[in-house]
Structure formats: C-alpha cells, structure tokens
Motif scaffolding. Structure first.
Motif, PDB file in Angstrom:
ATOM      1  N   HIS A   1       0.812  -1.216   0.000  1.00 58.72           N
ATOM      2  CA  HIS A   1       0.000   0.000   0.000  1.00 58.72           C
ATOM      3  C   HIS A   1       0.847   1.268   0.000  1.00 58.72           C
ATOM      4  O   HIS A   1       0.301   2.357   0.091  1.00 58.72           O
ATOM      5  N   GLY A   2       2.182   1.115  -0.043  1.00 53.91           N
ATOM      6  CA  GLY A   2       3.052   2.261  -0.192  1.00 53.91           C
ATOM      7  C   GLY A   2       3.576   2.854   1.098  1.00 53.91           C
ATOM      8  O   GLY A   2       3.862   4.056   1.135  1.00 53.91           O
ATOM      9  N   LYS A   3       3.767   2.039   2.147  1.00 57.35           N
ATOM     10  CA  LYS A   3       4.269   2.587   3.420  1.00 57.35           C
ATOM     11  C   LYS A   3       5.730   3.004   3.293  1.00 57.35           C
ATOM     12  O   LYS A   3       6.109   4.119   3.656  1.00 57.35           O
TER      13      LYS A   3
ATOM     14  N   ASP B   1      -7.231   0.286  -3.499  1.00 51.88           N
ATOM     15  CA  ASP B   1      -7.382  -1.075  -2.969  1.00 51.88           C
ATOM     16  C   ASP B   1      -8.335  -1.127  -1.791  1.00 51.88           C
ATOM     17  O   ASP B   1      -8.964  -2.160  -1.536  1.00 51.88           O
ATOM     18  N   GLY B   2      -8.432  -0.065  -1.013  1.00 47.40           N
ATOM     19  CA  GLY B   2      -9.354  -0.037   0.112  1.00 47.40           C
ATOM     20  C   GLY B   2      -8.794  -0.725   1.338  1.00 47.40           C
ATOM     21  O   GLY B   2      -7.593  -1.001   1.454  1.00 47.40           O
ATOM     22  N   VAL B   3      -9.674  -0.994   2.288  1.00 50.17           N
ATOM     23  CA  VAL B   3      -9.294  -1.611   3.566  1.00 50.17           C
ATOM     24  C   VAL B   3      -9.093  -3.109   3.352  1.00 50.17           C
ATOM     25  O   VAL B   3      -9.980  -3.798   2.843  1.00 50.17           O
ATOM     26  N   MET B   4      -7.907  -3.628   3.769  1.00 53.66           N
ATOM     27  CA  MET B   4      -7.541  -5.033   3.597  1.00 53.66           C
ATOM     28  C   MET B   4      -7.314  -5.670   4.981  1.00 53.66           C
ATOM     29  O   MET B   4      -7.347  -4.981   6.011  1.00 53.66           O
ATOM     30  N   PRO B   5      -7.087  -6.993   5.021  1.00 52.73           N
ATOM     31  CA  PRO B   5      -6.968  -7.661   6.331  1.00 52.73           C
ATOM     32  C   PRO B   5      -5.878  -7.074   7.220  1.00 52.73           C
ATOM     33  O   PRO B   5      -6.083  -6.879   8.429  1.00 52.73           O
TER      34      PRO B   5
ATOM     35  N   PRO C   1      -5.607   6.446 -11.653  1.00 49.95           N
ATOM     36  CA  PRO C   1      -6.924   6.777 -12.251  1.00 49.95           C
ATOM     37  C   PRO C   1      -8.096   6.165 -11.496  1.00 49.95           C
ATOM     38  O   PRO C   1      -9.163   6.782 -11.383  1.00 49.95           O
ATOM     39  N   ASP C   2      -7.909   4.935 -10.973  1.00 50.27           N
ATOM     40  CA  ASP C   2      -9.022   4.260 -10.294  1.00 50.27           C
ATOM     41  C   ASP C   2      -9.012   4.520  -8.795  1.00 50.27           C
ATOM     42  O   ASP C   2      -9.563   3.718  -8.021  1.00 50.27           O
TER      43      ASP C   2
ATOM     44  N   ARG D   1     -14.327   5.814  -0.930  1.00 52.71           N
ATOM     45  CA  ARG D   1     -14.593   4.410  -0.588  1.00 52.71           C
ATOM     46  C   ARG D   1     -13.764   3.988   0.630  1.00 52.71           C
ATOM     47  O   ARG D   1     -14.235   3.230   1.491  1.00 52.71           O
ATOM     48  N   VAL D   2     -12.549   4.492   0.700  1.00 50.08           N
ATOM     49  CA  VAL D   2     -11.693   4.164   1.854  1.00 50.08           C
ATOM     50  C   VAL D   2     -12.306   4.706   3.135  1.00 50.08           C
ATOM     51  O   VAL D   2     -12.383   4.011   4.152  1.00 50.08           O
TER      52      VAL D   2
END
Length: 902
Positions: free
Chosen positions: A411-413, A484-488, A514-515, A520-521
């Motif tokens: 996620h880019g940390k 990507d949104g919220v993941m585990p 773009p997406d 949503r996050v």
C-alpha cells in the motif's frame, strides 16, 4: 652507690666512708624429691627480722648517698655584699639613671606576668592530672571489683566441684580416702607462720590456696646477697598454672617488681624452650623443668569449661527468606543448629533431611518461632527499580514524537517514508516488499522539529513486528491505498493501534492513480469504528501521493499538531530506557541491536541490559550511518557491545554496575530455560494435556534448522511454520538463530537428517563444504512467501495419501468348475458394469462379505481377456482363495491413491 668488682662481697660506698654489709643469716641445705626418682639439693637461708629503730636503714645509702651540702646551689639567693668591705674601699657607687630604672621596672613587670602565667598553667595541669588520676582510680576500682567478683565466682565453682566430688566418692564407697586427704589440706592454712630461726621446711610440706583443695609443694628461694640481716626466711611457692606471676615490694615506697625465679647452683645458661618430657630431661637434675605442653592444654580446657558454663545471649537476626530454601541454608542464616530446625519440623509432623528444600511459608514460621525477624524476597526482586521510574516534573523537557507507519502489504508505506526522507529504501528490499522493521528520523520543514518514524512490514507473517511498533509509538499513521481499500492487515493495524491506545492519522495513498477512490476508503473505515473528520469524527485523514510527493508537508503538519496536543515530555538526564526494535548478528561488528531510546540519554560506555543479554555500549550509530556519542529520547540508534543478540521487543535499561547486570541477566536466562524446558518436555499436568500428548504421539515431524539475518524475520518465519502444523505432521525446529550458517549447524542437521533454511544469509566456506560432503541440503530464501510455500509442500509429502474406491461392476456365480492344475473356477455372468483382470474383488454371500482379494484369472471361453462387459459370461478365479459357491455375488472395484496437501 658503687658496685665493687668482687661478685662475692658487694660493698656500698659513699664519698666520706665505705660501708660493708655483713650477712647475718643462717645457712642450711634441703634435698627436694620429685617424680621419676629425681631429687635436688637446695640451699635455704634464714634471715633475722629487721627492726626500724635499731640502726640506719640498709637502703638509705642508695637513696641519699651524697651529703646535703652537695645539693645544687642555684635554688638559694646569693648573699649581698658585705658593707664593711665596700665602705672601706672608698668607692662611690653610681646611682641608676631613669632609663635603667624604667628598664628594670619593665623587666620586673614582665617577670611578674610570666610568673602569673606559669602559675595558671601549673594549676590547669594539676586539674587535668587530678581528673586523669580520678579516672584511673575509678578504673582500678572497677577492675578490682571485677576481679573480686571473678574470684568469688571461681571460689563458688570450686566449692561446688569439691562437694560434687566428695559426694561421688561417698556414693561409690570411697568416702574414707577423701576424708583422710582433706585433713592435711584443711590444716595447712591454719598452720602458724614460721618463727625467725626455725628450721627450714621439709620437701614434703604442702601449702593450700584459699578456696582450693589442691596441695602444692613449697619451693624456697636462696638468700640474696646484700639482703638486710634479721629478715625472716623467704620461701616462695611455685606460681600456679592459672595465676599471674606474684609481685613483691622492695621496701617502704619501693616500686613493685616480679618475684625472681629460684636460683640454682649450676652455671647460668640460656633459657631453655619448653618441650616434652624425655629420659634425658628427666635424669638431668641440674636443669629446671618448666611448664609442659600438657599443662597448657589442661589450663586451656579449664578456661573453656568455665566459658561454656556461662549463659550466652541469644542473637536476634533478620533472616532473608527466598521462595525456596534448604534447611541447612535456613539454619546458617539464623545461626541455629540444623537439628533444632528439623526437630521443629518433626513436631509439625513433617520428616525432613538437612538437604531438603522447604517453601517460604514454612521457613517463615520456623524463623519467627525461634525469635528472628523475617524478610521475604522473591527471585523477581532483582528487576525492581529497573524500569518505569517516575520523572520529576521540574526536570522534564519536550521530546520528539514517535510515529509508526502501518498498513496492508503493497500500500506504499515504505515509499511514503522514502519520499519524506528523500531516500530509496524500497529498491533494497527483496521482492519489492518490506520484510524488516526500520526506524528513521525526519526533520519537519515547517517547524524544524525532528519526527521519528518506524516502518513496519505489511505481510501477514509480521504480526509481531506490527504489535511491537504499536507498543513503542506515540502516533500511528495508517496507510491505505485509494485503489485497494481496507484489507486484512489494515484491520489488524487498526486493532493494534486501539490496543496501544494511541491516536490514528489516516494517510490515503496512491491518489494519483486513475481508479483511486478516497471516499470508498473513508466509508470502509467506518465499519471498523474509524470515523474521519470529514465524516464528523475525530480521526485526521490526509490524501497523499508518495510517487508525486503530494501533500507530504500537510501530513507532517498534522503529525506535529497531534504531537503538540499530546504534550510529550521526558527527563533526558536520567539513565536511559528503551526498546529493542530489531537485533542481528553482524559478521564484522558482532551483535547489533536497533534501539529506540524512550527516556533518558544513552551514552557510550554505559552498562546496558536487554532481555537475557548484557553488555557495555562500544558505539552508537545513527540512522544516517554516523557515529554519535549519545542518543537522547525518541532517537533510534544501532547499539554495538552486547554479549549476544537480544530478542526483538526486549526492553533496554542502563544499570549502575556489571554485578547488577549479571544478576538480572542470570535470572532472565534461568526463566527462559525453564520456559523452554516446559514447552519441550511436554505438559504433564491435567488429563486434557495427557490426552493431547497421546493424540500427537504418532505425528510425523519435519526437522528444520533456520538461520535468518535479524530477530524480527526469524520470529515471523517461526510463527508461520508453526501455523502449518496439523495433527498428522508438524515442523520441528531443531535450532533457530540469527547470523550465517556455520559448521555446527551442518553437524546438527546431519545428526537429525534435517534440512537447513537460510533467510537472507549464506553459509561460510567450511559449512558449505561439510554440507556437500555429508549430503545435507541447504536452501536460501530472500522472500518469506517462497520459504513458507516450499516448507508447506515438503510437509505435505509426509501426509499419508487418501485411498478412494471406484466401483467397476458386479457378477453372479452360476456354477463352480474344478479344473486340474488351476483349481476352482467360477462360471459367472456380469450383471452390471464391467469386470477387469487384476482388479480388487469382494465375495459377498448372503449380503455378507466373506473375502476381499484380487482377481487372478478372467477368461472368456478359453481365452484370457482384460475385461468382460455387462451381460456376458466368463470364468473367474481368485488369488489364494477357492471357497466359492453358486449364488455368490462378486463385486469388482478399483482403488485410487490421492495425494494430500496442507
């Protein structure tokens, strides 16, 4: 007084007249008898009694040998000059001038002052002397009182002993002998003193001390030359073994001196040392026999006997009692006998030996019953005062905030931290994913303050690392990818932050894609009770782009604002405390630990303790690779100087000396060994634990030796492999550590036929050659995904395969034919399906399976065929079975083996 050179006749002389002393004595000889047939002849002199008024004192010439006119003359004033002679001379005396008269007056005044001062000093000295003499007199009186009390006590003891001996002798019928022996002993003190001129005492004469019953033979001393005539006979007894040498005085006012030893007739020689009694010394009558070694031993024994009879004062001690203590150690600490402690335990109904271990409660009861005070201690008391000491509010100062970056994998940390630090850490990570925890410092461009960032991995295996990062942090930055949104792992990071009770700042990354859907996050975060400010909550959210470096200054500003709200302060002058973020074993530098200092200041030379490891700080290296001399609060540094690599997550503390450090580390190492032994040996407590042991008794094990570069990665690997285990197969970790693969690892793997796994490490030359020679497989990995997958496949090969039956067909037996050289053959008709040669068959009679086996023969007419279709007739024969009957049903099936996987 002048001594003449003639030794036989001593003369006392004065300047005017020579005097000689004529001995007025009567001389006689007495023979003394000793033990072992020895005897000795002694000269005894009888002196006449001296009277004071008969004549001049013999010692007077010693004291006043010179006449009175010979005394010093300056003490008397000089006589004045005679007037007639001066008058007749015709000389006129000159009168004194004024200067001379004033000089004489001043001299006279000075003399008077000096005389007054001397008189005052003399009076002070007299007062001091009087005080000193009074103190000495009081001390002498006290010593005399003590001596009298001691003599009185000894007299009572001797009297009691004499009575006891007399009573004992009377009891055993020996009463006559003590009575006869007591009469001379009691008569001796009553005997009158010998008169002048009486004959000398015989050798058999005995004298008795007051208060004692032991008679001692008297000894006599020879007449001193020059002694005054008329003095009575001087007979001195031998000094007793228990008494000091007797003192005598030389006359009125004379100084006290010790009594001289008896003079012998032989030529005087050197003093002979004490020794044992031999034939030579016994037969030599001229030598004086002195006190023997046995006499000294008897005297010492008597003194000890008197001392042992005195009641001893009981000592009350403070007894330190740990959680468990042996009876011997408890008795030593109380200064009591161990048998007394065992006796008290026996009274309580417990039978123990001196080496048995008792609990602290029992030891406390015993110590208190014996009158001692008890101080209870525990083994964990060595850690008291090591951490969490309260700082004085007046000495605190503001410190930098510690920010932990958490989130899902990819996620880019790390990219976000690289953009803040203007570095490129991502390019150095294997597979493009972060597998290590890192700590860095960034200077905020707005305020100029430093911010400490901790980067955590996002993979599912690194849960412990994320938990560690959440424990030491002040603020959590939750990085969520907008596409990507919220993941585990995002949910797990939220839970860690809530458990640590630290504020959260949401950084929505990758908004340049773009997406990307930031809304949503925010919506998905509501499901996990994280409400951002744009939705009316209290959680700050910032939309950033690590690739384009968008809104990074806003993120730093939000972090600084949150730190100001928290008001982070600490004391930087106290001893340092911190947490080990990561630890590794470097080939050139030794054990290296990444430490985040939380309180105080860590300096080079400090003695530190972390977990079960200790050491002295040899060097401190900052996140930029620079060597520093000290590290203040919220500063991450690499610490060199540990004895071994500590565990990741251990708390670090500075102690005052090496003794305290060894005490703490030994306790922690002992606890670590006990926990490891309890987990390996198996839990033998409850019935449930015993049943779980029986279930896993037949489980197959996959032996492994794992070496990793850092403690955090090793911890993640061990956790992942532990999750792979099932009831049938599990990974058995023979050894796990940080550092390269060595020859000892290869030797251990050879003994257990294990595989060696190296994560971001390599084997040295000797270890690689030994592994190749012994056929030991070494596998290297840089990505934890590949390692876990390969171990999973290898463990799946140990699983027992699954057997599955496939029904082929049924046949009914119509007739049984008996064929020579073959045996019985069943004539059958296939009712459904097909029948294949070599397939598994079951013989069913009256719906009961009577045989399971394989089909050995399948014939169609006279030919061997592979299979027979439904509705056709055929002949069948079983392997090693011939009990077939008409009407039986043959069931034909195939068994398939299916390999299982974890």
């Amino acid at each position: 007084m002048v001594d003449t050179k003639t030794p036989g006749d001593k003369k006392l002389s004065v300047p005017s007249k020579t005097l000689s002393l004529k001995p007025r004595v009567e001389t006689g000889t007495v023979r003394q008898s000793f033990s072992h047939g020895r005897s000795k002849q002694v000269v005894v002199e009888k002196r006449g009694k001296r009277r004071i008024g008969d004549g001049p004192e013999p010692h007077a010439p010693e004291v006043t040998a010179k006449p009175a006119p010979a005394a010093p003359a300056p003490s008397r004033p000089a006589p004045p000059p005679a007037p007639p002679r001066n008058a007749g001379s015709g000389v006129v005396l000159r009168t004194l001038t004024e200067d001379e008269r004033s000089a004489r007056a001043s001299a006279l005044a000075d003399a008077k002052l000096r005389e007054v001062e001397e008189r005052r000093q003399a009076e002070e000295e007299a007062q001091r002397r009087a005080v000193r003499e009074a103190a000495e007199r009081a001390e002498r009186e006290a010593a005399e009182a003590r001596r009298k009390a001691e003599d009185e006590r000894h007299r009572h003891e001797d009297e009691a002993k004499r009575k006891a001996e007399t009573e004992a002798k009377k009891r055993f019928g020996e009463g006559e002998q003590p009575a006869s022996a007591a009469r001379p002993a009691t008569a001796a003190p009553a005997a009158p003193a010998p008169r002048p001129g009486a004959p000398a005492a015989r050798p058999g004469t005995t004298t008795t001390r007051p208060g004692t019953t032991t008679a001692r033979p008297a000894t006599t001393t020879a007449q001193r030359p020059g002694a005054p005539a008329g003095r009575g006979p001087a007979v001195a007894a031998e000094p007793d073994e228990d008494e000091a040498p007797r003192q005598i005085r030389r006359g009125p006012g004379g100084a006290a001196r010790h009594a001289p030893p008896p003079k012998t007739t032989h030529k005087p020689g050197p003093q002979k040392e004490r020794g044992r009694l031999t034939v030579v010394t016994a037969l030599n009558a001229d030598e004086v026999r002195e006190r023997s070694i046995a006499s000294f031993r008897r005297r010492t024994q008597r003194l000890k006997g008197h001392a042992s009879n005195e009641p001893k004062e009981k000592l009350i001690r403070e007894v330190i009692i740990p959680e468990a203590i042996t009876i011997q150690e408890l008795a030593n600490r109380m200064a009591e006998r161990a048998v007394d402690v065992i006796r008290m335990l026996m009274k309580q109904g417990a039978m123990h030996k001196i080496t048995d271990v008792i609990d602290a409660d029992t030891a406390q009861l015993i110590a208190e019953e014996l009158g001692h005070t008890v101080k209870r201690v525990a083994a964990s008391d060595v850690e008291e005062g090591l951490f969490d000491q309260v700082d004085d509010s007046t000495d605190t100062e503001t410190r930098s905030p510690v920010v932990t970056v958490m989130g899902h994998v990819d996620h880019g940390k790390t990219s976000l931290l690289d953009a803040l630090r203007h570095a490129n850490v991502v390019s150095g990570e294997a597979g493009g994913i972060t597998q290590h925890i890192g700590a860095y410092q960034v200077v905020s461009p707005e305020s100029g303050k430093k911010i400490t960032f901790i980067d955590t991995p996002g993979h599912a295996a690194f849960t412990a690392m994320r938990a560690r990062g959440a424990k030491v942090t002040d603020i959590v930055v939750l990085v969520v990818a907008a596409d990507d949104g919220v993941m585990p792992q995002t949910v797990e990071a939220i839970n860690h932050a809530k458990a640590a009770r630290v504020p959260i700042i949401v950084a929505i990354n990758k908004i340049d894609k773009p997406d990307a859907k930031p809304e949503r996050v925010r919506t998905e975060l509501l499901q996990h009770e994280v409400q951002v400010e744009s939705f009316g909550g209290d959680v700050v959210d910032v939309e950033v782009s690590a690739k384009n470096k968008t809104n990074l200054d806003k993120l730093l500003e939000m972090i600084a604002l949150q730190a100001d709200i928290l008001d982070l302060k600490t004391n930087s002058e106290r001893p340092a405390e911190g947490t080990v973020i990561e630890a590794k074993l470097d080939r050139g530098r030794g054990p290296v630990a990444t430490v985040l200092v939380q309180r105080g200041t860590l300096r080079v030379g400090d003695i530190i303790v972390a977990g079960a490891e200790m050491g002295r700080v040899r060097a401190l290296i900052s996140d930029q690779g620079e060597t520093v001399q000290e590290a203040g609060p919220s500063v991450p540094v690499e610490v060199l100087g540990f004895n071994g690599p500590p565990e990741a997550g251990d708390r670090l503390a500075v102690v005052e000396n090496e003794a305290r450090a060894r005490q703490v580390t030994s306790y922690r190492a002992h606890q670590k060994r006990e926990n490891a032994a309890a987990s390996i040996s198996g839990m033998r407590g409850s019935l449930e634990q015993m049943m779980s042991q029986l279930k896993t008794a037949g489980r197959k094990e996959f032996p492994l030796i794992i070496k990793a570069d850092v403690q955090g990665s090793l911890e993640a690997i061990l956790g992942s492999l532990e999750k792979l285990g099932t009831d049938e197969v599990a990974a058995r970790i023979l050894h796990a550590g940080v550092g390269g693969i060595s020859e000892s690892d290869v030797t251990l793997a050879e003994g257990f036929n294990a595989a060696i796994i190296g994560f971001s490490v390599r084997a040295n030359k000797e270890a690689a050659a030994a592994a190749k020679r012994n056929g030991i497989e070494i596998r290297y990995y840089n990505i934890i995904y590949d390692l876990v997958d390969d171990v999973k496949k290898a463990m799946s090969g140990l699983l027992a395969p699954t057997l599955r039956e496939t029904m082929l067909g049924n046949a009914a037996i119509l007739e049984i034919f008996n064929i020579s050289k073959v045996g019985k053959v069943a004539g059958c008709r296939v009712t459904d399906g097909t029948v294949e040669r070599g397939a598994n068959v079951r013989l069913i009679r009256d719906n009961v399976v009577v045989h399971e086996g394989k089909l050995s023969t399948l014939k169609r007419f006279k030919d061997e065929v592979k299979e027979v279709q439904s509705g056709q007739e055929c002949g069948m024969a079983f392997e090693n079975y011939h009990d077939m009957r008409a009407g039986d049903v043959i069931e034909c099936y195939r068994v398939e083996t299916i390999q299982r996987s974890l």
